[in-house]
Design an enzyme around this catalytic site. Structure first.
Site, short mmCIF file in Angstrom:
data_model
loop_
_atom_site.label_atom_id
_atom_site.label_comp_id
_atom_site.label_asym_id
_atom_site.label_seq_id
_atom_site.Cartn_x
_atom_site.Cartn_y
_atom_site.Cartn_z
CE LYS A 86 60.38 41.49 -31.41
NZ LYS A 86 60.83 40.64 -32.52
CB THR A 87 63.54 37.66 -26.52
OG1 THR A 87 62.21 37.77 -27.03
CG2 THR A 87 63.49 36.99 -25.16
CG ASP A 146 60.00 39.79 -24.99
OD1 ASP A 146 59.94 40.41 -26.07
OD2 ASP A 146 60.49 38.64 -24.90
CD GLU A 147 56.37 38.12 -27.71
OE1 GLU A 147 55.70 38.70 -28.60
OE2 GLU A 147 57.02 37.09 -27.90
CD GLN A 152 56.53 38.18 -33.90
OE1 GLN A 152 56.46 37.15 -33.27
NE2 GLN A 152 57.65 38.88 -34.02
NE ARG A 192 57.48 32.44 -34.18
CZ ARG A 192 58.14 33.47 -33.67
NH1 ARG A 192 58.84 33.35 -32.57
NH2 ARG A 192 58.11 34.64 -34.26
P1 ATP Z 1 60.45 37.01 -31.82
O1 ATP Z 1 59.92 38.19 -32.57
O2 ATP Z 1 60.09 35.75 -32.49
O3 ATP Z 1 60.11 37.06 -30.37
P2 ATP Z 1 63.05 38.05 -31.17
O4 ATP Z 1 63.19 39.33 -31.93
O5 ATP Z 1 62.72 38.13 -29.75
O6 ATP Z 1 62.05 37.08 -31.95
P3 ATP Z 1 65.23 36.41 -30.32
O7 ATP Z 1 64.43 35.24 -29.94
O8 ATP Z 1 65.78 37.26 -29.27
O9 ATP Z 1 64.42 37.29 -31.38
O10 ATP Z 1 66.43 35.96 -31.26
C1 ATP Z 1 66.22 35.05 -32.34
C2 ATP Z 1 67.41 34.11 -32.47
O11 ATP Z 1 68.53 34.81 -32.97
C3 ATP Z 1 67.82 33.49 -31.15
O12 ATP Z 1 68.25 32.18 -31.38
C4 ATP Z 1 68.98 34.38 -30.74
O13 ATP Z 1 69.87 33.71 -29.89
C5 ATP Z 1 69.63 34.69 -32.08
N1 ATP Z 1 70.36 35.98 -32.09
C6 ATP Z 1 69.85 37.21 -31.92
N2 ATP Z 1 70.81 38.15 -32.03
C7 ATP Z 1 71.96 37.51 -32.26
C8 ATP Z 1 73.33 37.91 -32.45
N3 ATP Z 1 73.68 39.19 -32.43
N4 ATP Z 1 74.24 36.95 -32.69
C9 ATP Z 1 73.88 35.65 -32.72
N5 ATP Z 1 72.64 35.20 -32.54
C10 ATP Z 1 71.68 36.11 -32.31
MG MG Z 2 61.08 37.40 -28.66
#
Ligand code: ATP
Ligand code: MG
Length: 737
Positions: A32-33, A223-224, A254, A599
């Protein structure tokens, strides 16, 4: 378009859907981030000017990281990210208000009052109104004012409501609120709540201003989003304007800031505010192993009212989760830190985190990590011995033995508030200088104080210290600190404020008593403890390259680590004792647990202490394992007791039914060894929560809930290998274990 290569199909879709409202609804670690980061980079690549893009993150640190990442992504394309607004809601509002100050009748250089300034202002208001800070502790007044502001309650409304309810205290709070408000206005200052509320007001009530900002910010991202409060939601709506290029990302599982005003259902509300919103779900998780995800999903599905989702790991199954049951808290810290030592020795790049429910829990880990010489940092808070309340308590202890220590005395002379103000203190100082005495010398002599209006408070303090000195001379350190905390009224006072502010400073004070008790058990003296505290407080510089981080679960949001240790998994710790009576609060605790689990990238450890020291008791208290542990399917988790590298060490970590006895503590109830001659549970009058029982199929477990009465009552039993099961007592044939 090299950027898009780094994304999966759904993520790409989310990055490309730049026009119109978009909700990305997805579980942890699904990117997402990353979507927001890439969207910004993509927009810049398309030639959209940076200053027409706003991305909102949850912390300043997250904003810095995102901006850096965008810059890195654009390196090859020669585009510049420096004009993009990446910030938290609060920083954004501050910037907005500075530019538009004149529209609100504010000077451009208005001051921002942080927590500390705010407290000082409230204190002054209380003094000027001739109320006492003891009756109205500034921190709790602040919490009440903040709550009122965020719910649109003005001083007038508060007063009218209080009068109607004949609530005199609340009426006084309204008066303080009014005075505080006037003070801020006079000082041209805004507090943190004002930043959000005034920005909302600006955009709502000044259409011209709103339109100008609408045309400036063509693209908005948040975000969030699950943790936004009412004022933030409104700002988002108003900023989106008619163009509505607004993308929010979030995960309702979350949502962990309900206690600070985040409103449940904000993701759903977004789709109501923007009925034509496109919804994209991301289901591939790039962070964690499938085992970690399955376990996390099994836990969070026990919450009601979720939108629900599936998570598929791209990393493969991975190792089982590991659970370690330590006999007590020091052994829990020894085990975790021993594992960390091995991990960081074997892999210099590994990033490890110990997560816990409340800040006070960092103490035992800090001590062991220091002894082992492993560098660590405590994130999002002071390290244990640096906390004001811990320092205050230690200052009292020091004062008992060294009353001439002026610094220690000044620290606590008016803590808790006892009416010794700045005027009194400056007179004391002058007198001490004149007569070449310590401050305590002046107080004890008492001579110049007679007849003065403040002599009462100083005399009280003198009496208090002299009584404590007489009582405490021979006491063991743990009892001494407890006596000091009680007699001085400090613990009571801190507790009162905690209740009102949802803070946990009292836990730090109790933890200090625990530290003292442990030190004594290890043969240390009070001096040793005080020295250690002084040395710890003196060191520790922030350093990003440090591989081990300690933090609360709340601070872990958005972060990821190769290995995560979730410590203190006991009822009353996680879920927190304050949340046990309300199902909605338990659900927030469960989400917190879920945030912690998700995490972890590669390995996830859980631990609990079977006996934990509890404040004010000369013994360890048996704890119940956290109910959340029982929600993890048994086949995903294994015991970690056998995992120590040196088998000779293993014995130290094994739960030992005689442990408490051998350590001359008196546990609540001794546990019979497994397999001893058993007695049926049926017929015992009151199967108490916490009773250990044996089931023919599920093995040994602990009763965690009793519903109904008589033999038809239903028992929820948490079994180690099978999780929680609800059983009808009449049929379950449970034996006492
Ligand atoms: P959270 O809910 O904990 O905030 P999030 O959904 O924001 O998580 P991110 O932090 O953006 O998730 O991504 C999680 C991990 O997966 C990061 O290390 C990111 O670089 C990796 N990632 C996400 N998408 C891809 C992709 N398409 N290819 C490779 N790595 C990815
Ligand atoms: Mg995130």
């Amino acid at each position: 378009m090299t950027l898009l290569k780094d994304l999966n199909e759904r993520q790409r879709e989310a990055v490309l859907a730049t026009e119109g409202p978009l909700l990305v609804l997805a579980g942890a670690g699904t990117g997402k981030t990353r979507v927001i980061t890439y969207r910004v980079a993509h927009l810049l690549e398309k030639g959209i000017p940076g200053n027409s893009i706003l991305a909102v993150t949850f912390t300043n640190k997250a904003a810095d990281v995102m901006k850096q990442r965008i810059t890195d992504l654009l390196r090859s394309s020669g585009r510049d990210a420096s004009d993009v607004w990446v910030s938290t809601f609060h920083s954004f509002c501050a910037r907005l208000l500075r530019r538009e100050a004149k529209n609100l009748g504010l000077p451009r250089d208005f001051a921002i009052y942080d927590d500390d300034n705010q407290k000082t202002a409230i204190k002054r208001a209380i003094e000027q109104l001739d109320f006492s800070a003891e009756d109205y502790p500034p921190r709790s007044v602040r919490a009440q004012i903040s709550h009122a502001k965020n719910n649109g309650i003005t001083p007038d409304i508060m007063e009218a409501e209080a009068q109607q309810a004949r609530d005199k205290d609340r009426e006084d709070i309204a008066t303080i609120f009014r005075m505080y408000d006037a003070m801020l206005r006079k000082a041209n200052a805004l507090d943190f709540d004002d930043l959000l509320l005034r920005a909302g007001e600006l955009l709502r009530e000044h259409p011209k201003v709103r339109e100008a900002w609408n045309s400036r910010f063509q693209y908005l991202m948040v975000d969030e989003f699950q943790d936004t409060n009412r004022a933030q939601e409104e700002i988002v709506r108003l900023l989106a304007g008619s163009r509505k290029n607004i993308c929010v990302v979030g995960d309702e599982d979350q949502s962990i800031y309900g206690w600070r005003g985040a409103r449940a259902g904000n993701l759903k509300r977004f789709t109501e505010d923007f009925p034509d919103a496109k919804i994209i779900r991301l289901e591939e998780n790039y962070r964690s192993t499938q085992t970690i995800l399955d376990a996390a999903a099994a836990v969070v599905k026990n919450n009601t009212d979720r939108l629900g989702k599936t998570l598929q790991a791209t990393l493969g199954a991975g190792a089982k989760l590991r659970f370690f049951e330590a006999p007590d808290a020091p052994a829990e810290a020894e085990f975790i830190c021993g594992e960390i030592a091995t991990l960081v020795r074997n892999d210099r790049d590994a990033r490890v985190s110990v997560l816990y429910r409340t800040g006070a829990q960092s103490r035992s880990f800090e001590e062991v990590l220091r002894r082992l010489g492993i560098r660590y940092r405590v994130v999002g808070g002071f390290s244990f011995y640096e906390r004001a309340e811990v320092r205050n308590a230690l200052a009292y202890v020091r004062l008992l033995f060294h009353p001439e220590d002026d610094v220690a005395l000044l620290r606590v002379l008016n803590v808790p508030p006892r009416g010794i103000g700045a005027v009194t203190i400056s007179m004391l100082e002058a007198r001490a200088k004149e007569t070449n005495q310590s401050l305590w010398g002046v107080i004890r002599s008492g001579e110049f104080l007679t007849g003065k209006k403040f002599s009462g408070a100083l005399n009280y303090f003198r009496q208090l210290m002299e009584d404590l000195q007489a009582e405490c001379a021979e006491m063991a350190p743990a009892q001494l600190i407890e006596r000091v905390l009680e007699q001085t009224g400090y613990l009571d006072w801190v507790e009162q404020q905690d209740n009102l502010e949802h803070s946990s400073r009292a836990e730090n004070l109790r933890e200090l008593a625990n530290a003292m008790a442990e030190a004594t058990a290890q043969g240390q003296t009070l001096e040793d403890v005080l020295d250690r505290a002084a040395l710890i407080a003196d060191s520790d510089e922030y350093d990003e390259t440090i591989p081990v981080s300690l933090m609360t679960l709340h601070s872990a949001k958005g972060l990821e680590f190769d290995c995560v240790f979730l410590a203190g998994l006991e009822e009353g710790v996680l879920p927190h004792g304050r949340s046990l009576s309300k199902p909605a609060d338990i659900e927030e605790e469960r989400r917190l647990f879920y945030v912690g689990m998700t995490r972890a990238k590669q390995s996830l450890f859980f631990s609990r202490a079977i006996y934990r020291r509890s404040y004010g008791e000369d013994r360890l208290r048996a704890s119940l394992p956290s109910r959340f542990l029982a929600e993890i399917p048994g086949d995903l988790i294994e015991s970690a007791s056998g995992s120590l590298s040196d088998p000779g060490e293993t014995r130290r970590y094994e739960p030992d039914p005689d442990y408490a006895e051998n350590h001359s503590y008196r546990p609540q109830r001794r546990r019979a060894p497994y397999g001893s001659t058993s007695k049926p549970l049926r017929g015992t009058k009151d199967p108490l929560i916490g009773t250990r029982v044996r089931h023919s199929k599920y093995g040994v477990g602990t009763i965690i809930e009793v519903e109904g009465e008589g033999e038809d009552r239903k028992l929820t039993v948490s079994f180690r290998d099978y999780g929680a099961k609800k059983l009808v007592e009449r049929y379950a044939n449970l034996q006492l274990a």
